[in-house]
Design a protein around this motif. Structure first.
Motif, short mmCIF file in Angstrom:
data_model
loop_
_atom_site.label_atom_id
_atom_site.label_comp_id
_atom_site.label_asym_id
_atom_site.label_seq_id
_atom_site.Cartn_x
_atom_site.Cartn_y
_atom_site.Cartn_z
N ALA A 186 9.58 -5.40 18.43
CA ALA A 186 10.83 -5.23 19.18
C ALA A 186 11.76 -6.41 18.93
O ALA A 186 11.33 -7.57 18.89
CB ALA A 186 10.54 -5.09 20.66
N CYS A 187 13.02 -6.11 18.77
CA CYS A 187 14.02 -7.16 18.54
C CYS A 187 14.10 -8.06 19.78
O CYS A 187 14.33 -7.58 20.89
CB CYS A 187 15.38 -6.52 18.28
N PRO A 188 13.89 -9.37 19.62
CA PRO A 188 13.88 -10.26 20.80
C PRO A 188 15.27 -10.43 21.43
O PRO A 188 15.37 -10.73 22.60
CB PRO A 188 13.36 -11.59 20.22
N ARG A 189 16.31 -10.20 20.65
CA ARG A 189 17.65 -10.43 21.19
C ARG A 189 18.06 -9.32 22.17
O ARG A 189 18.64 -9.60 23.23
CB ARG A 189 18.67 -10.50 20.06
N CYS A 190 17.76 -8.08 21.83
CA CYS A 190 18.16 -6.96 22.69
C CYS A 190 16.97 -6.32 23.39
O CYS A 190 17.10 -5.26 24.02
CB CYS A 190 18.90 -5.90 21.89
N ARG A 249 14.41 -2.79 16.25
CA ARG A 249 13.23 -3.32 15.59
C ARG A 249 13.62 -4.34 14.53
O ARG A 249 14.66 -4.21 13.88
CB ARG A 249 12.43 -2.21 14.91
N VAL A 250 12.79 -5.36 14.39
CA VAL A 250 12.95 -6.31 13.29
C VAL A 250 11.61 -6.42 12.57
O VAL A 250 10.55 -6.18 13.16
CB VAL A 250 13.41 -7.71 13.80
N VAL A 251 11.65 -6.74 11.30
CA VAL A 251 10.44 -6.77 10.47
C VAL A 251 9.94 -8.21 10.34
O VAL A 251 10.73 -9.13 10.09
CB VAL A 251 10.72 -6.18 9.08
N ARG A 252 8.65 -8.36 10.49
CA ARG A 252 8.01 -9.66 10.28
C ARG A 252 6.89 -9.50 9.27
O ARG A 252 6.22 -8.47 9.23
CB ARG A 252 7.45 -10.22 11.58
N THR A 253 6.64 -10.52 8.47
CA THR A 253 5.51 -10.50 7.54
C THR A 253 4.63 -11.71 7.81
O THR A 253 5.12 -12.79 8.16
CB THR A 253 5.99 -10.53 6.08
N GLN A 254 3.33 -11.52 7.66
CA GLN A 254 2.40 -12.63 7.85
C GLN A 254 1.15 -12.41 7.01
O GLN A 254 0.80 -11.28 6.67
CB GLN A 254 2.02 -12.76 9.33
N GLN A 255 0.51 -13.50 6.67
CA GLN A 255 -0.71 -13.44 5.86
C GLN A 255 -1.87 -12.94 6.71
O GLN A 255 -2.02 -13.32 7.87
CB GLN A 255 -1.03 -14.84 5.30
N SER A 256 -2.67 -12.01 6.15
CA SER A 256 -3.82 -11.49 6.88
C SER A 256 -4.99 -11.32 5.91
O SER A 256 -4.89 -11.61 4.72
CB SER A 256 -3.48 -10.14 7.52
N PHE A 306 0.81 -1.21 0.00
CA PHE A 306 0.00 0.00 0.00
C PHE A 306 0.85 1.26 0.00
O PHE A 306 0.37 2.33 0.29
CB PHE A 306 -0.91 0.04 1.24
N GLY A 307 2.10 1.18 -0.23
CA GLY A 307 2.93 2.38 -0.24
C GLY A 307 4.06 2.25 0.75
O GLY A 307 4.23 1.26 1.42
N GLY A 308 4.86 3.30 0.87
CA GLY A 308 6.08 3.23 1.66
C GLY A 308 5.93 3.62 3.10
O GLY A 308 6.91 3.97 3.72
N PHE A 309 4.70 3.63 3.62
CA PHE A 309 4.52 4.12 4.98
C PHE A 309 4.84 3.07 6.05
O PHE A 309 5.22 3.40 7.14
CB PHE A 309 3.07 4.59 5.17
N GLY A 310 4.67 1.79 5.73
CA GLY A 310 4.66 0.75 6.75
C GLY A 310 5.95 0.52 7.47
O GLY A 310 5.96 0.15 8.62
N GLY A 311 7.11 0.74 6.82
CA GLY A 311 8.36 0.41 7.47
C GLY A 311 8.67 1.33 8.63
O GLY A 311 8.86 0.91 9.74
N GLY A 312 8.73 2.63 8.36
CA GLY A 312 8.91 3.61 9.42
C GLY A 312 10.27 3.54 10.05
O GLY A 312 11.11 2.71 9.75
N ASN A 313 10.53 4.47 10.95
CA ASN A 313 11.79 4.53 11.68
C ASN A 313 11.51 4.79 13.15
O ASN A 313 11.78 5.87 13.67
CB ASN A 313 12.68 5.65 11.10
N ALA A 314 10.90 3.80 13.78
CA ALA A 314 10.50 4.01 15.17
C ALA A 314 11.70 4.12 16.09
O ALA A 314 11.66 4.81 17.09
CB ALA A 314 9.61 2.84 15.64
N GLY A 315 12.82 3.48 15.75
CA GLY A 315 14.01 3.56 16.58
C GLY A 315 13.95 2.58 17.73
O GLY A 315 12.94 1.91 17.96
N PRO A 316 15.04 2.49 18.51
CA PRO A 316 15.08 1.57 19.64
C PRO A 316 13.99 1.89 20.65
O PRO A 316 13.62 3.03 20.84
CB PRO A 316 16.48 1.82 20.24
N ALA A 317 13.49 0.83 21.29
CA ALA A 317 12.43 1.00 22.28
C ALA A 317 12.98 1.65 23.55
O ALA A 317 14.16 1.52 23.86
CB ALA A 317 11.81 -0.35 22.61
N LYS A 318 12.12 2.34 24.23
CA LYS A 318 12.48 2.94 25.51
C LYS A 318 11.64 2.29 26.61
O LYS A 318 10.42 2.21 26.51
CB LYS A 318 12.20 4.45 25.50
N HIS A 319 12.31 1.81 27.63
CA HIS A 319 11.59 1.25 28.78
C HIS A 319 10.93 2.39 29.54
O HIS A 319 11.56 3.41 29.82
CB HIS A 319 12.55 0.50 29.70
#
Length: 383
Positions: A196-200, A179-186, A110-123
């Motif tokens: 969120a990256c599960p490793r860090c 962040r890591v990207v995942r894709t799934q059928q919907s 649907f366009g280039g909006f989905g990826g984004g640049n949320a950056g590292p999570a903050k606790h």
């Protein structure tokens, strides 16, 4: 564009359940999602408008303030504030409501909006809660209170990083983005979402050697004195919020909020009824019959009122503007004086003799109009 009622925006009524509110928001969020409506400014504004409405109605405290005070009730600390304004970043919506979108919530194709640049999570640190007891005078004028809080603060040894001597390295899985990207059928096809990256754990960095003082969390128990400006017109059970004055977040994260629960001290003679103050004035028979003056306690002192001759029990006097201010700053309540007349329980012989002289006087027998007036006042208490 004029601000619309939040219930109208989501298409729900005031009695809607939390689940109904969430469903209504999700439906609108999907309908106006930027990935489905690329370069559509109107859809983007409706997307933001729905997010603002949901941010208030999904929070019990904000919802209660909105139901009572409207937009004024959620425009201060802890409210909607400038949410949904022209300068708002849509990434904030995905960060706040990740449970609605399943992560970052982008729709592939649907366009280039989905990826984004949320950056590292903050606790985010947890909230702190305190109670404050206020007198009517403090509620009337507003007051500043100081609290000495025991809470988590950033570790002074590692400056909140959680790492001994600052020894950290970039996470190899997310390359420091957190962040890591995942894709799934919907239902809409392939959905692409960021999680969120599960490793860090979304930090983007991995600590090599934990700080020995805070065990690698970046926070430690400490103390802080916090000043809270409490506005005039607050009420029993109201909860105020000071953003960022709660517990510190791990790894230099976002601090929680300080939540202040308001309690009212009972006044010895005045009873609060919203912004009005009620006072019960007990007159002696001579003053009620002949008239005179009476002193009424106020928040800041006393006021003198005139008692008309022939004042009946149940009469109500009003001292305009002597009550409590409205929380939104518009006007003040009154002091409502309810008049009763004291009848002696015992009499001396001389007193009985004097009163007996009045027994047969027509002036001391209530007329039908007086009876009706008093009974009407009494009936109004139950209507």
């Amino acid at each position: 564009m004029a601000k619309r009622d939040y219930y109208e925006v989501l298409g729900v009524d005031k009695n809607a359940s939390a689940n109904d509110i969430k469903k209504a928001y999700r439906k609108l969020a999907i309908q106006y999602h930027p990935d489905k409506n690329p370069d559509n400014k109107e859809a983007e504004e409706k997307f933001k408008e729905a997010a603002e409405a949901y941010s208030v109605l999904s929070d019990p405290d904000k919802k209660a303030r909105y139901d009572q005070f409207g937009f004024e009730g959620v425009s201060g600390a802890g409210g909607a504030g400038g949410f949904g304004g022209a300068g708002m970043d849509i990434n904030d919506i995905f960060s706040m409501f990740g449970d609605i979108f399943g992560g970052r919530g982008g729709f592939s194709g649907f366009g280039g909006f989905g990826g984004g640049n949320a950056g590292p999570a903050k606790h985010r640190g947890s909230d702190q809660r305190v109670k404050v007891r206020l007198t009517l005078q403090e509620i009337a004028n507003g007051v500043t209170k100081k609290f000495k809080l025991k809470k988590y603060v950033p570790c002074t040894h590692c400056n909140g990083s959680g790492a001994e001597n600052g020894a950290v390295e970039t996470c190899p899985d997310c390359k420091g983005t957190g962040r890591v990207v995942r894709t799934q059928q919907s239902f809409f096809g392939m959905m692409r979402s960021e999680v969120a990256c599960p490793r860090c754990n979304g930090q983007g960095k991995i600590i090599k050697n934990k700080c020995q003082h805070c065990n690698g969390d970046g926070i430690m128990m400490g103390e802080e004195i916090v000043e809270v400006n409490i506005p005039a017109g607050v009420y029993e059970g109201m909860q105020l919020s000071m953003r960022g004055k709660g517990n510190a977040g791990k790894y230099n994260g976002i601090p929680g909020d300080l939540l202040i629960l308001v309690e009212e001290e009972k006044h010895p003679t005045l009873v609060r009824d919203e912004n009005d103050l009620i006072y019960s004035l007990l007159l002696d028979i001579p003053t009620a019959a002949l008239g005179g003056f009476a002193e009424i306690p106020t928040i800041d002192g006393k006021a003198k009122v005139t008692i008309d001759p022939g004042t009946q029990p149940g009469k109500v006097l009003r001292l305009r503007g002597k009550g409590l201010p409205s929380l939104n700053g518009y006007g003040k309540g009154d002091i409502v004086v309810n008049i009763s007349v004291y009848i002696p329980e015992t009499l001396s012989k001389e007193e009985k003799k004097r009163i007996e002289e009045f027994r047969n006087s027509d002036n001391f027998r209530p007329s039908e109009s007086i009876k009706e007036k008093i009974f009407r006042r009494f009936k109004n208490f139950f209507d």
